[in-house]
Design a protein around this motif. Structure first.
Motif, short mmCIF file in Angstrom:
data_model
loop_
_atom_site.label_atom_id
_atom_site.label_comp_id
_atom_site.label_asym_id
_atom_site.label_seq_id
_atom_site.Cartn_x
_atom_site.Cartn_y
_atom_site.Cartn_z
N ILE A 1 0.82 -1.21 0.00
CA ILE A 1 0.00 0.00 0.00
C ILE A 1 0.86 1.26 0.00
O ILE A 1 0.59 2.21 -0.75
N SER A 2 1.90 1.29 0.82
CA SER A 2 2.66 2.51 1.01
C SER A 2 3.60 2.84 -0.15
O SER A 2 4.01 3.98 -0.32
N VAL A 3 3.95 1.82 -0.95
CA VAL A 3 4.82 2.05 -2.12
C VAL A 3 4.01 1.69 -3.37
O VAL A 3 4.10 0.57 -3.88
N PRO A 4 3.19 2.61 -3.87
CA PRO A 4 2.24 2.30 -4.94
C PRO A 4 2.87 2.28 -6.34
O PRO A 4 2.52 3.08 -7.21
N VAL A 5 3.81 1.37 -6.54
CA VAL A 5 4.42 1.20 -7.86
C VAL A 5 4.38 -0.28 -8.23
O VAL A 5 4.15 -1.14 -7.38
N ASP A 6 4.64 -0.57 -9.48
CA ASP A 6 4.60 -1.95 -9.98
C ASP A 6 5.93 -2.64 -9.66
O ASP A 6 6.76 -2.85 -10.54
N PHE A 7 6.13 -2.99 -8.39
CA PHE A 7 7.40 -3.62 -8.01
C PHE A 7 7.24 -5.13 -7.87
O PHE A 7 6.14 -5.66 -7.79
N ARG A 8 8.40 -5.80 -7.80
CA ARG A 8 8.44 -7.23 -7.53
C ARG A 8 9.30 -7.46 -6.29
O ARG A 8 10.34 -6.84 -6.12
N TYR A 9 8.85 -8.35 -5.43
CA TYR A 9 9.62 -8.69 -4.24
C TYR A 9 10.76 -9.64 -4.58
O TYR A 9 10.64 -10.48 -5.48
N VAL A 10 11.87 -9.50 -3.85
CA VAL A 10 12.90 -10.53 -3.81
C VAL A 10 12.66 -11.29 -2.51
O VAL A 10 12.78 -10.74 -1.42
N ALA A 11 12.30 -12.57 -2.61
CA ALA A 11 11.83 -13.32 -1.45
C ALA A 11 12.64 -14.60 -1.26
O ALA A 11 13.27 -15.11 -2.19
N LYS A 12 12.63 -15.12 -0.03
CA LYS A 12 13.28 -16.39 0.26
C LYS A 12 12.69 -17.50 -0.60
O LYS A 12 11.48 -17.54 -0.82
N SER A 13 13.53 -18.42 -1.03
CA SER A 13 13.04 -19.51 -1.87
C SER A 13 12.04 -20.40 -1.14
O SER A 13 11.18 -21.02 -1.76
N GLN A 14 12.13 -20.42 0.22
CA GLN A 14 11.19 -21.25 0.99
C GLN A 14 9.75 -20.80 0.81
O GLN A 14 8.82 -21.60 0.95
N LEU A 15 9.55 -19.52 0.52
CA LEU A 15 8.19 -19.01 0.36
C LEU A 15 7.48 -19.61 -0.84
O LEU A 15 6.25 -19.59 -0.92
N ARG A 16 8.25 -20.13 -1.77
CA ARG A 16 7.65 -20.73 -2.97
C ARG A 16 6.69 -21.86 -2.61
O ARG A 16 5.72 -22.14 -3.33
N LEU A 17 6.93 -22.52 -1.47
CA LEU A 17 6.14 -23.68 -1.07
C LEU A 17 4.92 -23.31 -0.24
O LEU A 17 4.09 -24.18 0.05
N VAL A 18 4.78 -22.04 0.13
CA VAL A 18 3.64 -21.61 0.95
C VAL A 18 2.40 -21.55 0.07
O VAL A 18 2.39 -20.85 -0.95
N PRO A 19 1.33 -22.26 0.42
CA PRO A 19 0.12 -22.24 -0.41
C PRO A 19 -0.39 -20.83 -0.65
O PRO A 19 -0.37 -19.99 0.25
N PHE A 20 -0.82 -20.59 -1.86
CA PHE A 20 -1.42 -19.34 -2.33
C PHE A 20 -0.42 -18.20 -2.38
O PHE A 20 -0.20 -17.62 -3.45
N ILE A 21 0.22 -17.83 -1.27
CA ILE A 21 1.16 -16.72 -1.29
C ILE A 21 2.37 -17.06 -2.15
O ILE A 21 2.78 -16.29 -3.03
N GLY A 22 2.96 -18.23 -1.92
CA GLY A 22 4.10 -18.64 -2.73
C GLY A 22 3.74 -18.83 -4.19
O GLY A 22 4.49 -18.44 -5.08
N TRP A 23 2.59 -19.43 -4.44
CA TRP A 23 2.13 -19.62 -5.82
C TRP A 23 1.90 -18.27 -6.51
O TRP A 23 2.26 -18.10 -7.67
N TYR A 24 1.32 -17.35 -5.75
CA TYR A 24 1.08 -16.01 -6.31
C TYR A 24 2.41 -15.34 -6.68
O TYR A 24 2.55 -14.78 -7.78
#
Length: 266
Positions: free
Chosen positions: A85-108
């Motif tokens: 919300i606070s940074v209203p630009v079209d950015f992409r997160y750099v995230a831990k690889s473990q998050l890939r396995l989290v249902p819905f959030i990782g898939w998203y």
């Protein structure tokens, strides 16, 4: 009761928004629509359920037309919707690889083109940072958390140097984004919710062209010192300016600075 309420809202709303995001991307053939869904639909409901009162300072330092690397301290799971919300630009997160396995959030995150980094595999991590640098050079902004983990007490932890290699490769500005209050609202590894204010301060962009191409540590220290100063101005605990760089392969543990040898007078 609030704990159960927040868990239920987070789970149900995240699942619903996952399918909304997928539908939006398919209909528009544009992965950026998923970021719009996260910002305008998913994030406000999560902050509302948690009782967060979001305040943003320095919004004028965000330029949607300028590729930028946004760097933030990390206190809570709620930082992610707060930053959408606070940074209203079209950015992409750099995230831990473990998050890939989290249902819905990782898939998203995977389907929307966010970047996963495996910190346990140096060659894989370098490849991920190279991929992120290409995205930035092509005009996409990046958001990352150089502490590598959430702070357990709200203090600003040591920064990893790797993410700053990305900034030096891309040669785009770094915008420090400081958060305060989310650790009190929802501490690390806890669903104990205490409603309250969450403040985000967006600092003036830091020009990376003034740093040598291999000066990852110098750039990391400069960004961290600004985040510490802004965190203190928001009423936070700040951080140890000397314990600035994380030990290689460790999160939250600072490397020791080399000290000059001393000689004793005979």
């Amino acid at each position: 009761m609030r704990k159960l309420w927040c868990m239920l809202v987070a789970a149900v709303w995240t699942a619903i928004m996952f399918f909304v995001s997928i539908t939006a991307m398919i209909l528009t053939l544009n992965p950026s629509r998923s970021v719009w869904v996260a910002r305008r639909l998913w994030s406000p409901v999560l902050l509302w359920a948690g009782g967060a009162r979001l305040e943003v300072i320095g919004a004028e330092n965000v330029d949607p037309k300028r590729p930028t690397i946004y760097v933030g301290n990390h206190q809570s799971t709620l930082d992610i919707p707060a930053h959408f919300i606070s940074v209203p630009v079209d950015f992409r997160y750099v995230a831990k690889s473990q998050l890939r396995l989290v249902p819905f959030i990782g898939w998203y995150l995977w389907l929307a083109g966010h970047i996963f980094i495996n910190r346990g595999d140096r060659s894989s991590a370098i490849e991920s940072l190279e991929r992120a640098a290409r995205k930035v050079r092509e005009g996409t902004s990046i958001f990352l958390y150089p502490e590598g983990t959430r702070s357990h007490d709200g203090t600003v932890l040591p920064f990893k140097k790797g993410p700053f290699a990305l900034a030096l490769k891309a040669r785009v500005p770094i915008c420090p984004v400081t958060i305060e209050g989310s650790a009190s609202l929802m501490p690390k590894n806890s669903w104990n919710i205490t409603p309250g204010p969450v403040r985000v301060k967006i600092g003036r962009p830091i020009d990376t062209t003034g740093f040598a191409e291999n000066d990852r540590e110098g750039l990391a220290r400069a960004v961290r010192e600004q985040i510490i100063a802004d965190n203190l101005s928001l009423g936070g605990k700040g951080g140890d300016t000397e314990a600035a760089i994380a030990l290689q392969g460790k999160e939250g543990i600072a490397q020791q600075r080399a000290s000059a040898p001393t000689s004793k007078a005979s």
